[in-house]
Scaffold this motif. Structure first.
Motif, mmCIF file in Angstrom:
data_model
loop_
_atom_site.group_PDB
_atom_site.id
_atom_site.type_symbol
_atom_site.label_atom_id
_atom_site.label_comp_id
_atom_site.label_asym_id
_atom_site.label_seq_id
_atom_site.Cartn_x
_atom_site.Cartn_y
_atom_site.Cartn_z
ATOM 1 N N TYR A 36 58.354 48.575 -18.334
ATOM 2 C CA TYR A 36 57.443 49.376 -19.159
ATOM 3 C C TYR A 36 56.172 48.594 -19.485
ATOM 4 O O TYR A 36 55.059 49.129 -19.417
ATOM 5 C CB TYR A 36 58.151 49.798 -20.444
ATOM 6 C CG TYR A 36 57.222 50.213 -21.563
ATOM 7 C CD1 TYR A 36 56.474 51.381 -21.473
ATOM 8 C CD2 TYR A 36 57.091 49.416 -22.700
ATOM 9 C CE1 TYR A 36 55.613 51.751 -22.501
ATOM 10 C CE2 TYR A 36 56.234 49.778 -23.719
ATOM 11 C CZ TYR A 36 55.498 50.952 -23.618
ATOM 12 O OH TYR A 36 54.634 51.307 -24.631
ATOM 13 N N LEU A 37 56.324 47.320 -19.805
ATOM 14 C CA LEU A 37 55.182 46.495 -20.202
ATOM 15 C C LEU A 37 54.324 46.063 -19.012
ATOM 16 O O LEU A 37 53.099 45.958 -19.129
ATOM 17 C CB LEU A 37 55.672 45.253 -20.951
ATOM 18 C CG LEU A 37 56.342 45.500 -22.307
ATOM 19 C CD1 LEU A 37 56.817 44.187 -22.907
ATOM 20 C CD2 LEU A 37 55.389 46.198 -23.264
ATOM 21 N N ASN A 38 54.963 45.830 -17.866
ATOM 22 C CA ASN A 38 54.243 45.223 -16.743
ATOM 23 C C ASN A 38 54.043 46.119 -15.527
ATOM 24 O O ASN A 38 53.129 45.882 -14.732
ATOM 25 C CB ASN A 38 54.981 43.951 -16.288
ATOM 26 C CG ASN A 38 55.151 42.948 -17.417
ATOM 27 O OD1 ASN A 38 54.224 42.720 -18.194
ATOM 28 N ND2 ASN A 38 56.333 42.352 -17.516
ATOM 29 N N ASP A 39 54.885 47.131 -15.362
ATOM 30 C CA ASP A 39 54.836 47.942 -14.138
ATOM 31 C C ASP A 39 54.839 49.442 -14.427
ATOM 32 O O ASP A 39 55.387 50.227 -13.650
ATOM 33 C CB ASP A 39 56.037 47.607 -13.242
ATOM 34 C CG ASP A 39 56.008 46.174 -12.760
ATOM 35 O OD1 ASP A 39 54.962 45.743 -12.246
ATOM 36 O OD2 ASP A 39 57.043 45.484 -12.902
ATOM 37 N N PHE A 40 54.217 49.845 -15.524
ATOM 38 C CA PHE A 40 54.249 51.254 -15.906
ATOM 39 C C PHE A 40 53.650 52.140 -14.814
ATOM 40 O O PHE A 40 54.098 53.268 -14.596
ATOM 41 C CB PHE A 40 53.484 51.455 -17.215
ATOM 42 C CG PHE A 40 53.715 52.801 -17.845
ATOM 43 C CD1 PHE A 40 54.884 53.070 -18.538
ATOM 44 C CD2 PHE A 40 52.764 53.809 -17.733
ATOM 45 C CE1 PHE A 40 55.106 54.308 -19.122
ATOM 46 C CE2 PHE A 40 52.977 55.051 -18.317
ATOM 47 C CZ PHE A 40 54.156 55.302 -19.010
ATOM 48 N N GLY A 41 52.655 51.642 -14.111
ATOM 49 C CA GLY A 41 52.022 52.432 -13.057
ATOM 50 C C GLY A 41 52.870 52.598 -11.818
ATOM 51 O O GLY A 41 52.518 53.367 -10.916
ATOM 52 N N LYS A 42 53.991 51.889 -11.763
ATOM 53 C CA LYS A 42 54.883 51.970 -10.598
ATOM 54 C C LYS A 42 56.131 52.803 -10.897
ATOM 55 O O LYS A 42 57.152 52.673 -10.221
ATOM 56 C CB LYS A 42 55.291 50.565 -10.155
ATOM 57 C CG LYS A 42 54.112 49.692 -9.746
ATOM 58 C CD LYS A 42 54.574 48.301 -9.357
ATOM 59 C CE LYS A 42 53.392 47.408 -8.982
ATOM 60 N NZ LYS A 42 53.825 46.035 -8.630
ATOM 61 N N ARG A 43 56.040 53.645 -11.907
ATOM 62 C CA ARG A 43 57.217 54.414 -12.320
ATOM 63 C C ARG A 43 57.788 55.267 -11.194
ATOM 64 O O ARG A 43 59.008 55.417 -11.087
ATOM 65 C CB ARG A 43 56.875 55.290 -13.515
ATOM 66 C CG ARG A 43 56.644 54.510 -14.799
ATOM 67 C CD ARG A 43 56.112 55.421 -15.889
ATOM 68 N NE ARG A 43 57.070 56.452 -16.243
ATOM 69 C CZ ARG A 43 56.738 57.640 -16.756
ATOM 70 N NH1 ARG A 43 55.464 57.940 -16.949
ATOM 71 N NH2 ARG A 43 57.659 58.512 -17.076
ATOM 72 N N ASN A 44 56.947 55.848 -10.361
ATOM 73 C CA ASN A 44 57.453 56.694 -9.275
ATOM 74 C C ASN A 44 58.408 55.924 -8.366
ATOM 75 O O ASN A 44 59.511 56.391 -8.058
ATOM 76 C CB ASN A 44 56.294 57.245 -8.448
ATOM 77 C CG ASN A 44 55.520 58.328 -9.175
ATOM 78 O OD1 ASN A 44 55.965 58.837 -10.194
ATOM 79 N ND2 ASN A 44 54.355 58.675 -8.647
ATOM 80 N N SER A 45 57.991 54.744 -7.918
ATOM 81 C CA SER A 45 58.845 53.952 -7.027
ATOM 82 C C SER A 45 60.070 53.430 -7.766
ATOM 83 O O SER A 45 61.164 53.344 -7.185
ATOM 84 C CB SER A 45 58.055 52.797 -6.419
ATOM 85 O OG SER A 45 57.559 51.927 -7.414
ATOM 86 N N ILE A 46 59.910 53.091 -9.044
ATOM 87 C CA ILE A 46 61.051 52.609 -9.832
ATOM 88 C C ILE A 46 62.115 53.690 -9.935
ATOM 89 O O ILE A 46 63.309 53.448 -9.684
ATOM 90 C CB ILE A 46 60.586 52.166 -11.236
ATOM 91 C CG1 ILE A 46 59.789 50.860 -11.143
ATOM 92 C CG2 ILE A 46 61.788 51.976 -12.175
ATOM 93 C CD1 ILE A 46 59.120 50.451 -12.445
#
Length: 333
Positions: free
Chosen positions: A225-235
Motif C-alpha cells: 500500500y505504501l510503496n506499490d499502490f500503483g501496481k494494484r492490478n498486477s498484485i
C-alpha cells in the motif's frame, strides 16, 4: 453433499454500456455482457458454461443495490457451480476476518468487522449474512480471500488486535491501541504503524506457522500500500493466479472496480493479465450495467472521472419485477 472449490471474479458497473465501450477503446477494447436486473436472466445461462472457471465482473463501488446482483450470482453459483472462493478487492485481513465469521456465524462478530472497515451499512450486513446462511444450508465450504493491498489501515489494526491479541505483550497491545487515537493516513503514522508491526513480529512468541504467515501477509500488504499502490492490478491478478496454481479446478467470484478492468498506458489491467495466463475461454467477463445508481448513503453517483463512469443513471425500479420472478423461480428468494 461434496463441493469442489470455485472461483468467480465479479465487479459491478453503474454506467451506460455503449458509452463505456466507446470510452474504453481509447486504451483497450473490452467485450463483456451487460448485467442489470432486467437482463439478468439472459446472462445467467452463461454462468454454467463448463469451460468457465473465473467470473470477472466490473462494478461501481458502494452503489445502493449492487449487493443484490452479487448475492444472486453467488447463490446461483453455489447451486450450480460449487462455488468455493470469493475474491474481494480488499486486503488479506478483511478476508481473514470474514472467514472467521463464516466459521462462527456470530452476527456480533460480523458487525465488528464491518464497523472496523467502515462498511457498517445494513446492505453489507445482509449480504454477508445471506452468503454464510446459504452456503451452510447447502453444505458448501466457502472462503473469502482479500487480494488487494492493505489500504484500510484501521481495519488491518482491528484484525491484528482481534486475531493476535492473546499473543501480544501488554506493552505491544497498548502501543497498537494507541494508533486508534491517531490519523492513520498521515505518512508519518503509516510508517510508524508498519515499523511497529515488523518489530512485534520479529520478537513474536507465536509458534503456529500459519498464524505467523497471516501476520506477515498483513505487513506485506501494508508495505505494498505504501510503496506499490500503483501496481494494484498486477498484485491482485497475481494473487488470483497463485490461488489457481494451488487449485487448478477451482471456480470463484471476485467483485472489482471497473477501473481495474480497463487498461492504461502504463499498467496492465486485471482482465488482460488473467486472460493471458488462464485463457480467454476460462473467463466470463461481465459488467453490471446497474439500474440503481445511488450510493449507500443515498447520494447520487456523479461521473467525477469520465473515463471510469459515464452515462446517465437508470431508473431504480427498471426490471425489478423480472429480477424478483427469476430469484423465486430459481429457489434463491
Amino acid at each position: 453433499m461434496r463441493y469442489t472449490a470455485s472461483l468467480i471474479i465479479t465487479s459491478m458497473l453503474c454506467l451506460s454500456l455503449p458509452l463505456f465501450a466507446q470510452e474504453g477503446e481509447k486504451y483497450t477494447k473490452i467485450e463483456f455482457d451487460s448485467i442489470s436486473a432486467k437482463s439478468f436472466g439472459d446472462v445467467v445461462p452463461k454462468l454454467t458454461n463448463d469451460q468457465t472457471i473465473l467470473y470477472l465482473t466490473g462494478e461501481a463501488h458502494h452503489a445502493h443495490s449492487t449487493n443484490e446482483i452479487h448475492l444472486a450470482f453467488i447463490k446461483y453459483l453455489i447451486l450450480h457451480k460449487n462455488l468455493g472462493i470469493i475474491f474481494i478487492e480488499s486486503g488479506n485481513s478483511y478476508g481473514e476476518l470474514l472467514n472467521q465469521y463464516l466459521a462462527s456465524g456470530n452476527d456480533a462478530h460480523l458487525r465488528f468487522i464491518l464497523k472496523s472497515y467502515g462498511r457498517n451499512q445494513r446492505s453489507y450486513f445482509n449480504y454477508y449474512k445471506e452468503i454464510a446462511s446459504f452456503a451452510k444450508q447447502h453444505h458448501l465450504t466457502l472462503a473469502f480471500r482479500g487480494v488487494d493491498v492493505e489500504y484500510n489501515l484501521p481495519g488491518a489494526l482491528a484484525y491484528i488486535l482481534h486475531t493476535f491479541g492473546p499473543h501480544l505483550s501488554k506493552s505491544d497491545s497498548a502501543e497498537l491501541v494507541s494508533f486508534q487515537e491517531q490519523d492513520m493516513y498521515l505518512r508519518k503514522v503509516e510508517k510508524n504503524f508498519l515499523a511497529t508491526l515488523k518489530r512485534i513480529l520479529a520478537h513474536s512468541t507465536i509458534q503456529d506457522k500459519a498464524k505467523l504467515e497471516r501476520f506477515d501477509a498483513v505487513i506485506n500488504g501494508i508495505e505494498a500500500y505504501l510503496n506499490d499502490f500503483g501496481k494494484r492490478n498486477s498484485i491482485m491478478a497475481n494473487k488470483v493466479l497463485t490461488y489457481y496454481e494451488e487449485n487448478p479446478l477451482a471456480t470463484g467470484y471476485f467483485p472489482v472496480g471497473i477501473a481495474h478492468l480497463r487498461g492504461g498506458r502504463v499498467f496492465k489491467d486485471i482482465r488482460t493479465i488473467l486472460q493471458q495466463k488462464l485463457g480467454k475461454d476460462k473467463i466470463l467477463l461481465s459488467a453490471i450495467n446497474y439500474i440503481d445508481c445511488l450510493r449507500l448513503d443515498g447520494s447520487q453517483i456523479q461521473p467525477q472521472n469520465p473515463s471510469m463512469i459515464t452515462g446517465k443513471p437508470y431508473a431504480v425500479e427498471t426490471g425489478r419485477k423480472n429480477f424478483d420472478l427469476w430469484l423465486i423461480a430459481n429457489g434463491i428468494k
